[in-house]
Design an enzyme around this catalytic site. Sequence first.
Site, mmCIF file in Angstrom:
data_model
loop_
_atom_site.group_PDB
_atom_site.id
_atom_site.type_symbol
_atom_site.label_atom_id
_atom_site.label_comp_id
_atom_site.label_asym_id
_atom_site.label_seq_id
_atom_site.Cartn_x
_atom_site.Cartn_y
_atom_site.Cartn_z
ATOM 1 N N GLU A 180 0.830 -1.205 0.000
ATOM 2 C CA GLU A 180 0.000 0.000 0.000
ATOM 3 C C GLU A 180 0.867 1.258 0.000
ATOM 4 O OE1 GLU A 180 -2.075 -2.887 2.935
ATOM 5 O OE2 GLU A 180 -0.082 -2.609 2.042
ATOM 6 N N ALA B 86 14.956 -37.976 9.664
ATOM 7 C CA ALA B 86 14.946 -37.327 10.974
ATOM 8 C C ALA B 86 13.799 -36.322 11.073
ATOM 9 C CB ALA B 86 16.282 -36.637 11.222
#
Length: 352
Positions: free
Chosen positions: A46, A268
């Site tokens: 904006e 893992a």
Amino acid sequence: MRRALELAATGPAGGLNPQVGCVLLGPDGSLLAEGVHRGAGSPHAEADALSRVPPGAAVGATAVVTLEPCDHTGRTGPCSTALIDAGVARVVFAQPDPNPLAAGGAARLRAAGVRVDAGVLADEAEALNERWSASLRLGRPWVTAKWAASLDGRIAAADGTSRWITGAEARADAHRRRAAHGAILVGTGTALADDPALTARDGERLLPHQPIPVVLGLRDLAPGAALHDHPRPVLRVPSRDPRAAVAAVADAGASSVFVEGGPTVVSAFLAAGLVDEVLVYLAPTLLGGDRLATGDIGVPTIAAQRRLALREVHRLGDDLLVVARPEGAPGSGGLHTSPDPGTPSTRPTEGD
């Protein structure tokens, strides 16, 4: 709003801030300016759009934004206040801001007499920033685990060679997916054995956004490793714990991480329950042997299997890309099939 989404998609992905675009329209509907957020510390979309018009030119204008204007002062001021001060009469936004620290812009705008319309193309806006939004909900970066394998689940031949199991289209798709993440992670085993570059490329050309290269493990990189030439500094995580890696990625300013492996590292992450999405590239070939895509992930019996929900299946040349998520996770339903790449991925031991 579609134009604002196009603009948003040009901003950097995978960081701590979302991708946001803004289109500023005059009272007669004419285009005044466009804006895009270009990363942490830069003007929000904006403010970027407002900076492109002369003072007073935005009085009575409509701002069309992909994300609810923020109501938070950080490295930049609140967009809600900037829009009010500029005299904007109407704000249309797509996705409500899921960040509790930044939300509230819509309420402030309405209180100041600005007309606010919410929810225009909300699904598309939320899909664009899905990983960023999820990282807020999870309290950690979004984790994508990726590998490429033969139909019998092998990522390399018996002698360790793996270039190339998948074809050019699959590898190109993988590089685009790398670029959509904030970080890309391998273990020291893969870094030493394959000497990967871990860059995101279109052929030989580097893509505009490069994820942070992350290496998890206790061993040092070779002095001449290709990673030393990466356009971004390598993030070393001297640990075997995937949780330590996720924390380090968050501290480095990334909201998503692309885990490429190898199998020890991918396993893992899976065993720790840290994987939010799985990308598997399957090539129509058989390799046999023991070079499996994953190892022990903590599944002792069939009753404990980790069920995934298929989200997408794409054909990429002769290969298939399967996208899946843990069952019950947001976005885990709705199988989509397509002959097109759609978006990207990579593999743990294909070396780069």
